[in-house]
Write a protein that holds these residues in place. Sequence first.
Motif, short mmCIF file in Angstrom:
data_model
loop_
_atom_site.label_atom_id
_atom_site.label_comp_id
_atom_site.label_asym_id
_atom_site.label_seq_id
_atom_site.Cartn_x
_atom_site.Cartn_y
_atom_site.Cartn_z
N VAL A 1 0.85 -1.19 0.00
CA VAL A 1 0.00 0.00 0.00
C VAL A 1 0.88 1.23 0.00
O VAL A 1 1.73 1.40 0.85
CB VAL A 1 -0.94 0.01 1.21
N LYS A 2 0.63 2.08 -0.98
CA LYS A 2 1.45 3.27 -1.11
C LYS A 2 1.02 4.34 -0.12
O LYS A 2 -0.15 4.50 0.18
CB LYS A 2 1.33 3.80 -2.54
N LYS A 3 1.98 5.08 0.36
CA LYS A 3 1.68 6.20 1.26
C LYS A 3 2.28 7.48 0.70
O LYS A 3 2.99 7.45 -0.30
CB LYS A 3 2.30 5.92 2.62
N GLY A 4 2.01 8.56 1.38
CA GLY A 4 2.60 9.82 0.96
C GLY A 4 1.76 10.57 -0.05
O GLY A 4 0.62 10.19 -0.32
N PRO A 5 2.32 11.61 -0.57
CA PRO A 5 1.58 12.50 -1.47
C PRO A 5 1.01 11.76 -2.68
O PRO A 5 1.63 10.85 -3.21
CB PRO A 5 2.63 13.51 -1.92
N TRP A 6 -0.15 12.19 -3.08
CA TRP A 6 -0.80 11.59 -4.24
C TRP A 6 -0.21 12.17 -5.53
O TRP A 6 0.06 13.36 -5.61
CB TRP A 6 -2.29 11.86 -4.18
N THR A 7 -0.09 11.32 -6.49
CA THR A 7 0.38 11.80 -7.79
C THR A 7 -0.82 12.18 -8.65
O THR A 7 -1.97 11.81 -8.35
CB THR A 7 1.16 10.70 -8.53
N ALA A 8 -0.55 12.94 -9.69
CA ALA A 8 -1.61 13.36 -10.61
C ALA A 8 -2.30 12.13 -11.21
O ALA A 8 -3.52 12.12 -11.42
CB ALA A 8 -1.02 14.24 -11.70
N GLU A 9 -1.51 11.12 -11.46
CA GLU A 9 -2.06 9.91 -12.06
C GLU A 9 -3.05 9.23 -11.11
O GLU A 9 -4.13 8.79 -11.51
CB GLU A 9 -0.90 8.96 -12.40
N GLU A 10 -2.69 9.19 -9.85
CA GLU A 10 -3.57 8.59 -8.85
C GLU A 10 -4.86 9.41 -8.70
O GLU A 10 -5.95 8.86 -8.60
CB GLU A 10 -2.84 8.48 -7.51
N ASP A 11 -4.68 10.72 -8.66
CA ASP A 11 -5.86 11.60 -8.58
C ASP A 11 -6.80 11.33 -9.74
O ASP A 11 -8.02 11.21 -9.57
CB ASP A 11 -5.43 13.07 -8.61
N LYS A 12 -6.21 11.22 -10.88
CA LYS A 12 -7.01 11.00 -12.10
C LYS A 12 -7.79 9.69 -11.99
O LYS A 12 -8.98 9.64 -12.28
CB LYS A 12 -6.07 10.98 -13.30
#
Length: 254
Positions: A12-23
């Motif tokens: 499970v990834k943590k930390g700031p969201w990337t634009a790709e994830e937001d999308k």
Amino acid sequence: MGRQPCCDKLGVKKGPWTAEEDKKLINFILTNGQCCWRAVPKLAGLRRCGKSCRLRWTNYLRPDLKRGLLNQPEEQLVIDLHARLGNRWSKIASKLPGRTDNEIKNHWNTHIKKKLIKMGIDPVTHQPLNNVEKDPKKSQSEQTEEKHPQLLAADAPFASSKETSYSPADQNSSSDDNNLYENDPLISCLFRDDPLMMDFPWEFPSSEEGLATFSASSWDPSCQWLLDCQDFGVHDFGFECFNDFGVGANRERE
DNA sequence: AAGCAACGCAACCGCAGAAGC
DNA sequence: TGCTTCTGCGGTTGCGTTGCT
């Protein structure tokens, strides 16, 4: 026994969201609506826990969010509400359309708190710092009105008036909040349980037909962020994800 | 220009309550 | 009724940014 973690920590990834994830998240929610958050990451193809997805959506991606600092009336309202409700940020946030509890909490801790302290007001009790323990029996709201004359006065559109009688929140915190402001039309409006105009129905239709209806009829000026996107960088992940829902068409019409 | 401190915000963590079985 | 699961909330932390020396 123990509680099952909300997600298995491995992978499970943590930390700031990337634009790709937001999308991906936006795409998924616009397509399927908000369903079981636990299932969202899996279905949306995200390596995040459901909790993280929910937080990202509610605090940052929701289209009805206002961006930017709280303005004067909002800040005043937060102070007023905090005096009555305490650190119930979600309650406070529910009275400020387009603002999240996290945002308000952050703003309180970074700005308002300091302001109050500078003004000689204890941000916890809303009493003068040199007078905090003088009259513990006095109701909090009474004290607030005494201690915040400068806050509750002219520059405060949401300020309480002397005619307004509030129930002290700490005396009966479980009582219906609606009663708190019943004598103040503006505040009582904010305290109504029924949805205000800004409450956007985030129950997106899942069928194509539904989506068509959504895009054609539910477009609302409050969704202008989708077009402007200057405030939070939707550019970063492009508009493609919205095009399917007619947003592009709406844009073209303008 | 570099180093440091303060600030502000996004995100995480753990708990409590609600809901479902 | 009790247990499990899920969601939401509030507190806290981490890190990027900004300002100062």
